[in-house]
Design a protein around this motif. Structure first.
Motif, PDB file in Angstrom:
ATOM      1  N   ASP A  23       0.799  -1.089   0.062  1.00  0.00           N
ATOM      2  CA  ASP A  23       0.088   0.001  -0.026  1.00  0.00           C
ATOM      3  C   ASP A  23       0.894   1.096   0.006  1.00  0.00           C
ATOM      4  OD1 ASP A  23      -2.367  -1.322  -0.079  1.00  0.00           O
ATOM      5  OD2 ASP A  23      -2.922  -1.206   2.072  1.00  0.00           O
ATOM      6  N   ARG A  24       1.891   1.207   0.740  1.00  0.00           N
ATOM      7  CA  ARG A  24       2.739   2.341   0.807  1.00  0.00           C
ATOM      8  C   ARG A  24       3.386   2.609  -0.647  1.00  0.00           C
ATOM      9  NH1 ARG A  24      -0.305   3.227   3.398  1.00  0.00           N
ATOM     10  NH2 ARG A  24      -0.016   4.884   2.215  1.00  0.00           N
ATOM     11  N   MET A  25       3.942   1.476  -1.000  1.00  0.00           N
ATOM     12  CA  MET A  25       4.672   1.722  -2.191  1.00  0.00           C
ATOM     13  C   MET A  25       3.701   2.073  -3.435  1.00  0.00           C
ATOM     14  SD  MET A  25       6.486  -1.228  -4.853  1.00  0.00           S
ATOM     15  CE  MET A  25       5.126  -1.887  -5.589  1.00  0.00           C
ATOM     16  N   ILE A  26       2.353   1.508  -3.527  1.00  0.00           N
ATOM     17  CA  ILE A  26       1.365   2.003  -4.414  1.00  0.00           C
ATOM     18  C   ILE A  26       1.054   3.410  -4.275  1.00  0.00           C
ATOM     19  CG2 ILE A  26      -0.957   2.026  -5.102  1.00  0.00           C
ATOM     20  CD1 ILE A  26      -0.654  -1.160  -4.576  1.00  0.00           C
ATOM     21  N   ALA A  27       0.951   4.198  -2.901  1.00  0.00           N
ATOM     22  CA  ALA A  27       0.786   5.549  -2.901  1.00  0.00           C
ATOM     23  C   ALA A  27       1.836   6.295  -3.328  1.00  0.00           C
ATOM     24  CB  ALA A  27       0.529   5.682  -1.422  1.00  0.00           C
ATOM     25  N   LEU A  28       3.223   5.674  -2.867  1.00  0.00           N
ATOM     26  CA  LEU A  28       4.459   6.789  -3.532  1.00  0.00           C
ATOM     27  C   LEU A  28       4.210   6.649  -4.959  1.00  0.00           C
ATOM     28  CD1 LEU A  28       6.816   8.257  -2.740  1.00  0.00           C
ATOM     29  CD2 LEU A  28       8.030   6.038  -2.800  1.00  0.00           C
ATOM     30  N   ALA A  29       4.257   5.569  -5.666  1.00  0.00           N
ATOM     31  CA  ALA A  29       4.089   5.671  -7.048  1.00  0.00           C
ATOM     32  C   ALA A  29       2.942   6.341  -7.725  1.00  0.00           C
ATOM     33  CB  ALA A  29       3.764   3.982  -7.425  1.00  0.00           C
ATOM     34  N   GLN A  30       1.986   6.345  -7.116  1.00  0.00           N
ATOM     35  CA  GLN A  30       0.932   7.190  -7.471  1.00  0.00           C
ATOM     36  C   GLN A  30       1.391   8.810  -7.684  1.00  0.00           C
ATOM     37  OE1 GLN A  30      -2.512   6.263  -5.245  1.00  0.00           O
ATOM     38  NE2 GLN A  30      -3.488   5.335  -6.846  1.00  0.00           N
ATOM     39  N   PHE A  31       2.038   9.357  -6.547  1.00  0.00           N
ATOM     40  CA  PHE A  31       2.305  10.534  -6.529  1.00  0.00           C
ATOM     41  C   PHE A  31       3.781  10.694  -7.535  1.00  0.00           C
ATOM     42  CE2 PHE A  31       0.536  10.425  -2.087  1.00  0.00           C
ATOM     43  CZ  PHE A  31      -0.350  11.710  -2.361  1.00  0.00           C
ATOM     44  N   GLY A  32       4.481   9.659  -7.640  1.00  0.00           N
ATOM     45  CA  GLY A  32       5.484   9.692  -8.568  1.00  0.00           C
ATOM     46  C   GLY A  32       5.063   9.912  -9.929  1.00  0.00           C
ATOM     47  N   GLN A  33       3.892   8.959 -10.257  1.00  0.00           N
ATOM     48  CA  GLN A  33       3.449   9.257 -11.523  1.00  0.00           C
ATOM     49  C   GLN A  33       2.928  10.650 -11.860  1.00  0.00           C
ATOM     50  OE1 GLN A  33       4.652   6.623 -13.345  1.00  0.00           O
ATOM     51  NE2 GLN A  33       2.682   6.278 -14.179  1.00  0.00           N
ATOM     52  N   GLN A  34       2.424  11.193 -11.066  1.00  0.00           N
ATOM     53  CA  GLN A  34       2.039  12.765 -11.160  1.00  0.00           C
ATOM     54  C   GLN A  34       3.246  13.697 -11.480  1.00  0.00           C
ATOM     55  OE1 GLN A  34      -0.075  13.992  -7.526  1.00  0.00           O
ATOM     56  NE2 GLN A  34      -1.909  12.402  -8.254  1.00  0.00           N
ATOM     57  N   ASP A  35       4.311  13.415 -10.734  1.00  0.00           N
ATOM     58  CA  ASP A  35       5.543  14.111 -10.835  1.00  0.00           C
ATOM     59  C   ASP A  35       6.358  13.702 -12.146  1.00  0.00           C
ATOM     60  OD1 ASP A  35       5.297  15.341  -8.317  1.00  0.00           O
ATOM     61  OD2 ASP A  35       6.547  13.968  -7.377  1.00  0.00           O
ATOM     62  N   ILE A  36       6.236  12.670 -12.551  1.00  0.00           N
ATOM     63  CA  ILE A  36       6.866  12.454 -13.879  1.00  0.00           C
ATOM     64  C   ILE A  36       5.945  12.682 -15.198  1.00  0.00           C
ATOM     65  CG2 ILE A  36       7.240  10.311 -15.602  1.00  0.00           C
ATOM     66  CD1 ILE A  36       8.036   8.746 -12.797  1.00  0.00           C
TER      67      ILE A  36
END
Length: 161
Positions: free
Chosen positions: A19-32
């Motif tokens: 869950d923590r990895m997915i949350a971070l990935a979602q924010f990362g996708q926004q940044d990318i």
């Protein structure tokens, strides 16, 4: 090859870590996406276009709408933005002039890899810490988890438990 000692974990701890990895990935996708001049939906759709190109598949606009779970009208907006930013273009389908194919721009994959490259390098280094057998388990788990997630999302979209 023997793997490194791994800490013990319960399924609950693994779920929390996921869950923590997915949350971070979602924010990362926004940044990318922002770095590439796109929004997350456009970046996701571009990923489907690249995936089809690498598989040697022809991707029709309707197919993209289905894969992205968007309306054809929404995909029209996505394609307008992908063309404007130079990541993809529309081409008439030579087999059916009523259909439009979505084609990746020649430099799109290179431009995407400039943003994702450092991440892929770090993940590659992380995989180097695992044996081929451990990597196979990880890949199997991700593949099976994706199927479970897709089924769950279908139920949520249908309004069933």
């Amino acid at each position: 090859m023997k793997g490194k000692p791994r800490p013990q974990a319960t399924p609950e701890q693994a779920l929390y870590a996921m869950d923590r990895m997915i949350a971070l990935a979602q924010f990362g996708q926004q940044d990318i996406a922002a770095r590439l001049g796109l929004n997350v939906t456009d970046l996701t759709c571009l990923g489907f276009v690249i995936e089809a190109a690498l598989a040697g598949e022809s991707l029709a606009a309707g197919d993209l709408a289905e894969r992205a779970q968007l309306t054809t009208g929404a995909v029209t907006g996505v394609l307008n933005r992908l063309e404007k930013t130079g990541y993809a273009r529309r081409e008439a389908d030579p087999g059916d002039r009523r259909r439009v194919r979505v084609v990746m721009a020649d430099d799109a994959q290179q431009r995407i890899l400039q943003a994702y490259g450092p991440f892929y390098e770090r993940i590659g280094a992380l995989f180097a810490d695992y044996t081929p057998e451990e990597t196979a388990v990880i890949a199997d788990w991700f593949t099976r988890a994706r199927t479970v997630l897709a089924e769950s999302l279908d139920e949520i979209r249908a309004g069933t438990p």
